[in-house]
Design a protein around this motif. Structure first.
Motif, mmCIF file in Angstrom:
data_model
loop_
_atom_site.group_PDB
_atom_site.id
_atom_site.type_symbol
_atom_site.label_atom_id
_atom_site.label_comp_id
_atom_site.label_asym_id
_atom_site.label_seq_id
_atom_site.Cartn_x
_atom_site.Cartn_y
_atom_site.Cartn_z
ATOM 1 N N LEU A 99 6.392 -1.449 -3.184
ATOM 2 C CA LEU A 99 5.466 -1.772 -2.103
ATOM 3 C C LEU A 99 5.027 -3.211 -2.249
ATOM 4 O O LEU A 99 4.975 -3.750 -3.365
ATOM 5 C CB LEU A 99 4.240 -0.862 -2.127
ATOM 6 C CG LEU A 99 3.126 -1.153 -3.149
ATOM 7 C CD1 LEU A 99 1.825 -0.546 -2.674
ATOM 8 C CD2 LEU A 99 3.490 -0.605 -4.521
ATOM 9 N N PRO A 100 4.742 -3.890 -1.113
ATOM 10 C CA PRO A 100 4.097 -5.201 -1.188
ATOM 11 C C PRO A 100 2.694 -5.008 -1.762
ATOM 12 O O PRO A 100 1.945 -4.142 -1.302
ATOM 13 C CB PRO A 100 4.049 -5.667 0.262
ATOM 14 C CG PRO A 100 5.034 -4.802 0.987
ATOM 15 C CD PRO A 100 5.040 -3.500 0.262
ATOM 16 N N ILE A 101 2.326 -5.793 -2.737
ATOM 17 C CA ILE A 101 1.060 -5.554 -3.406
ATOM 18 C C ILE A 101 -0.128 -5.761 -2.470
ATOM 19 O O ILE A 101 -1.182 -5.145 -2.637
ATOM 20 C CB ILE A 101 0.939 -6.460 -4.657
ATOM 21 C CG1 ILE A 101 -0.121 -5.884 -5.605
ATOM 22 C CG2 ILE A 101 0.661 -7.900 -4.278
ATOM 23 C CD1 ILE A 101 -0.098 -6.505 -6.996
ATOM 24 N N GLY A 102 0.051 -6.573 -1.431
ATOM 25 C CA GLY A 102 -1.012 -6.764 -0.457
ATOM 26 C C GLY A 102 -1.267 -5.542 0.411
ATOM 27 O O GLY A 102 -2.286 -5.467 1.102
ATOM 28 N N THR A 103 -0.328 -4.566 0.363
ATOM 29 C CA THR A 103 -0.486 -3.344 1.147
ATOM 30 C C THR A 103 -1.729 -2.563 0.739
ATOM 31 O O THR A 103 -2.347 -1.874 1.556
ATOM 32 C CB THR A 103 0.757 -2.451 0.987
ATOM 33 O OG1 THR A 103 1.911 -3.157 1.431
ATOM 34 C CG2 THR A 103 0.620 -1.156 1.765
ATOM 35 N N ILE A 104 -2.107 -2.689 -0.527
ATOM 36 C CA ILE A 104 -3.208 -1.870 -1.030
ATOM 37 C C ILE A 104 -4.496 -2.193 -0.280
ATOM 38 O O ILE A 104 -5.117 -1.321 0.342
ATOM 39 C CB ILE A 104 -3.387 -2.074 -2.544
ATOM 40 C CG1 ILE A 104 -2.118 -1.636 -3.279
ATOM 41 C CG2 ILE A 104 -4.608 -1.308 -3.046
ATOM 42 C CD1 ILE A 104 -2.126 -1.945 -4.764
ATOM 43 N N LEU A 105 -4.908 -3.453 -0.287
ATOM 44 C CA LEU A 105 -6.152 -3.801 0.398
ATOM 45 C C LEU A 105 -6.000 -3.841 1.913
ATOM 46 O O LEU A 105 -6.955 -3.564 2.640
ATOM 47 C CB LEU A 105 -6.688 -5.135 -0.111
ATOM 48 C CG LEU A 105 -7.303 -5.125 -1.509
ATOM 49 C CD1 LEU A 105 -8.134 -6.382 -1.734
ATOM 50 C CD2 LEU A 105 -8.165 -3.895 -1.744
ATOM 51 N N SER A 106 -4.810 -4.169 2.396
ATOM 52 C CA SER A 106 -4.632 -4.155 3.851
ATOM 53 C C SER A 106 -4.762 -2.727 4.390
ATOM 54 O O SER A 106 -5.246 -2.504 5.505
ATOM 55 C CB SER A 106 -3.281 -4.754 4.245
ATOM 56 O OG SER A 106 -2.205 -3.965 3.750
ATOM 57 N N THR A 107 -4.330 -1.755 3.594
ATOM 58 C CA THR A 107 -4.504 -0.353 3.979
ATOM 59 C C THR A 107 -5.993 -0.005 4.066
ATOM 60 O O THR A 107 -6.446 0.619 5.026
ATOM 61 C CB THR A 107 -3.811 0.571 2.960
ATOM 62 O OG1 THR A 107 -2.401 0.321 2.990
ATOM 63 C CG2 THR A 107 -4.064 2.031 3.288
ATOM 64 N N ILE A 108 -6.753 -0.415 3.057
ATOM 65 C CA ILE A 108 -8.192 -0.161 3.054
ATOM 66 C C ILE A 108 -8.858 -0.858 4.234
ATOM 67 O O ILE A 108 -9.723 -0.293 4.913
ATOM 68 C CB ILE A 108 -8.817 -0.630 1.733
ATOM 69 C CG1 ILE A 108 -8.177 0.084 0.536
ATOM 70 C CG2 ILE A 108 -10.329 -0.421 1.748
ATOM 71 C CD1 ILE A 108 -8.385 1.568 0.513
#
Length: 589
Positions: A99-108
Motif C-alpha cells: 500500500l502507499p504509506i500515505g493511504t493510512i492518513l488519507s483514509t482517516i
C-alpha cells in the motif's frame, strides 16, 4: 460527528488495508506497524510507523500525528513520502500486503470529512492524543500484572521493559504526570461497532455547529467552514417552546407545570442535591445532564428558543401561560433560578456564538451581568455554589469540574478532566475523558472510582446510575457502582440522548450509515424501555441532525435539528408528547 461511529468506520478501513491499531488507549486510534519500501530488498531498511488519531468535538476536527522512522531518520516530512509504496511486515518478517504509506492518513481524512468534520495533520503529538491526567489509585485487589508505557500509554505485558509500541525504556524516569487510567481489560477494538460522543446524530457537544457534509469537498475547505461555524449548534434546548404553552396548537393554555403522577416533585428548593425545575422529581437529574433548557418556578416558566426569524431569545411567561415575553436577546441554557436571579450559560446576540459564558439577570431580564467569561456550561446550583464544566486552556478538548460563589468569584477547580457533574445526596458525581466515573465530596475531596473505562454518558435517577458505554450498551448500577446489569444493547446502531423518568429509560437510536445528504439528517427512533429491560417500545420516529430530550411534568420534549434546503438554515422542531408517545404536539417557534 459521532466519535464511536468515526472509530468504527476508521478501524473497518484499517482492517481492510491490514494496518494494525489500538483504540481508546493513548488516543482514539493509535496505529503502529513495520513496513519496507516495495523496491527495497535490504532487510535492515525497515520503516517503523506510528500515528495517533484524536477527534476533538469542540472544534469538530480530527487531529492526526504521524511519524515514520527509517534508519533513525523521520521520513514523514519528505514531500514524496505519502506516495512511497510499502510492504507490511508481520511479526515473523514475512511480507503481507502492499500500500502507499500515505493511504493510512488519507483514509482517516476521507472518513472524517464524510462525517462532516475537519481533518488536520499536526506536528504536536499531544493534540492527537488523550491528555495526561492523574486520578486516585485503584486498590491493589483490582490491579493486574500488566503495566502501561510511560511515554505512549500502551499496555505492556508483565516483565516487559521496552514498550512494543514506541520502544520506550520503562526503567527510565517517568513523566511528571501520570498517564490516563484505563481499564485493566484490553481496550475494545471497534470492528463492527458504531458511535454520543455524544454527538453527537452524533453526540453534538456544546458550541459545535454541525458542518453540512458534502461529497467531494476538499479537506481544507471543510476545515475553514468548521472553524467559522463552531458554536452555532449546542446540546440541549435551543428553539424550544414550552410544551405547557400548547394545550392547543399555537395558544397559551393554563396548565399546571408541576402536575405529574411522579412522587417527590421539587418545589423550588432541594436539600442535598442539584436544584432542578418544578415538575421534575428530586431524584431524576437527567435534565441537568441534557442541558436543562426549561426551568419552572412557582411563579414563572423560563425557556430558550428562536423566533420565526431565527433569532435567539430567553422567554418568560406566567405559570398559567400568560404574559409571554422575551427577556433576553441571545441564547441560554443550563437555566436555574436562585432567589430573584436567573442564571444561564450562553451569549448575547441573535445567534449562538459558542462562547458559553455564565450570565445572571433579574427575572424580568434587567441587570444582566456576565459573571464568568470563560467557556463554561453544564451549570447547576447546590448549597450556595454554582457548579459547572469549564474548558481547559492546556487541552481545549477537555474540561474541568469547577464551582464558584453565586457572583462568580472564588472559583475552585474540583476535578481536572471531569465531565457532566451533578450532586445527589450531598455527593458529587462526574466522569473523565477515559470513561472512569467518580463520586466525591461536594468540595472535590475523597474521590472514589465507581466505574472504570466504560462510561460515555450517564444520568442519575431513583438511586441508580444509568449510563451508556462506548458500544451502545445501556447499563444500570447502584450509586456506589455495584450490582451492575445490562439493560439494553443496540446492535448495529448508535444511542444518543438518554434520559429517565418514572422507572423508564428513554433514548434515541439511529443508524449512522443511513445519513441523508439532501436533508442532512439521520432517521431515528425514540425508544422507551423499563429499567429492568422489559417492555421495550418505539414511541416516536423521525429524522434529524441531532436529537435531545428533556422531561418535565410527565411530558417528553424532543428537539430535532433539521436543515432547510431552500434557506440553507438549520432549524428545530420540538415535539411534545406523553411518555407513551400519545398526544403528540408540534410546538410553534
Amino acid at each position: 460527528m459521532n466519535k464511536d461511529s468515526f472509530i468504527k468506520q476508521a478501524t473497518e478501513q484499517l482492517n481492510k488495508i491490514n494496518v494494525p491499531y489500538r483504540v481508546q488507549d493513548s488516543a482514539d486510534i493509535a496505529i503502529s506497524g513495520t513496513f519496507k519500501k516495495k523496491e527495497d530488498e535490504d532487510e535492515s531498511a525497515a520503516i517503523l510507523y506510528a500515528a495517533f488519531i484524536f477527534f476533538n468535538p469542540d472544534d469538530n476536527t480530527v487531529y492526526a500525528y504521524e511519524r515514520a522512522m527509517s534508519n533513525g531518520v523521520d521520513i514523514s516530512k519528505d514531500p514524496s513520502y505519502s506516495g512511497v509504496v510499502v510492504r507490511k511486515v508481520d511479526n515473523s518478517g514475512n511480507d503481507e500486503s502492499l500500500l502507499p504509506i500515505g493511504t493510512i492518513l488519507s483514509t482517516i481524512a476521507g472518513i472524517a470529512v464524510s462525517f462532516g468534520a475537519a481533518f488536520r495533520r499536526t506536528d504536536n503529538e499531544q493534540l492527537a492524543k488523550y491528555p495526561n491526567i492523574s486520578i486516585p489509585p485503584i486498590s491493589s485487589a483490582n490491579a493486574s500484572d500488566s503495566a502501561f508505557c510511560t511515554n505512549c500509554g500502551a499496555k505492556m505485558p508483565a516483565g516487559t521493559r521496552f514498550c512494543t509500541s514506541c520502544g520506550t525504556d520503562s526503567k527510565s524516569p517517568p513523566a511528571a504526570q501520570a498517564k490516563p487510567f484505563v481499564s485493566n481489560d484490553a481496550p475494545p477494538v471497534y470492528v463492527n461497532a458504531n458511535m454520543t460522543q455524544r454527538a453527537n446524530p452524533a453526540y453534538i457537544n456544546p458550541g459545535v455547529q454541525p458542518v453540512k457534509p458534502r461529497r467531494k469537498v476538499p479537506v481544507a475547505v471543510i476545515a475553514i467552514v468548521s472553524v467559522l461555524i463552531i458554536g452555532v449548534l449546542v446540546t440541549g434546548g435551543i428553539l424550544i417552546r414550552n410544551w405547557i404553552q400548547n394545550k392547543k396548537p399555537n395558544d397559551n393554555t393554563n396548565i399546571n407545570p408541576t402536575a405529574s403522577s411522579a412522587p417527590g416533585l421539587n418545589i423550588g428548593s432541594q436539600e442535598g442535591s442539584s436544584v432542578v425545575s418544578l415538575g421534575v422529581a428530586q431524584y431524576d437529574l437527567g435534565n441537568i445532564m441534557n442541558g436543562q433548557y426549561y426551568f419552572a418556578t412557582k411563579d414563572y416558566i423560563f425557556y430558550s428558543s428562536f423566533d420565526e426569524n431565527y433569532k435567539a431569545h430567553i422567554y418568560r411567561m406566567d405559570k398559567d401561560g400568560r404574559n409571554f415575553q422575551s427577556i433576553f436577546n441571545g441564547f441560554g441554557w443550563s437555566l436555574v433560578v436562585i432567589e430573584d436571579w436567573l442564571y444561564f450559560s450562553g451569549n448575547q446576540g441573535d445567534t449562538i456564538d459558542g462562547t458559553y459564558n455564565i450570565f445572571r439577570m433579574k427575572l424580568d431580564g434587567s441587570s444582566v451581568e456576565r459573571i464568568n467569561n470563560t467557556y463554561s456550561y453544564g451549570m447547576f446550583l447546590y448549597d450556595e455554589y454554582l457548579y459547572y464544566m469549564k474548558r481547559n486552556t492546556d487541552y481545549t478538548s477537555t474540561y474541568s469540574v469547577c464551582r464558584s460563589l453565586l457572583d462568580g468569584t472564588g472559583e475552585e477547580v474540583l476535578a481536572q478532566y471531569g465531565y457532566n457533574p451533578v450532586i445527589y445526596d450531598d455527593l458529587l458525581y462526574y466522569y473523565d475523558n477515559q470513561g472512569n466515573m467518580f463520586r466525591c465530596k461536594p468540595d472535590g475531596t475523597d474521590p472514589q472510582v465507581l466505574l472504570t473505562a466504560e462510561v460515555g454518558f450517564y444520568v442519575l435517577s431513583d438511586e441508580k446510575i444509568i449510563y451508556k458505554d462506548f458500544s451502545s450498551g445501556i447499563y444500570m448500577c447502584d450509586l456506589n457502582g455495584e450490582n451492575k446489569k445490562l439493560v439494553k444493547t443496540v446492535q448495529d446502531m448508535s444511542i444518543n440522548t438518554v434520559n429517565v423518568y418514572n422507572n423508564r429509560i428513554y433514548f434515541v437510536q439511529y443508524n449512522q450509515d443511513n445519513y441523508n445528504y439532501t436533508t442532512y439528517s439521520w432517521p431515528y427512533d425514540l425508544v422507551s424501555i423499563k429499567t429492568d429491560g422489559s417492555d421495550e417500545k418505539v414511541i416516536f420516529s423521525s429524522s434529524s441532525y441531532g436529537m435531545y430530550l428533556n422531561i418535565v411534568s410527565g411530558r417528553l420534549m424532543l428537539m430535532d435539528y433539521k436543515y432547510d434546503t431552500q434557506t440553507g438554515l438549520m432549524y428545530t422542531d420540538i415535539n411534545s408528547m406523553n411518555t407513551d408517545g400519545s398526544d403528540l404536539r408540534l410546538l410553534t417557534r
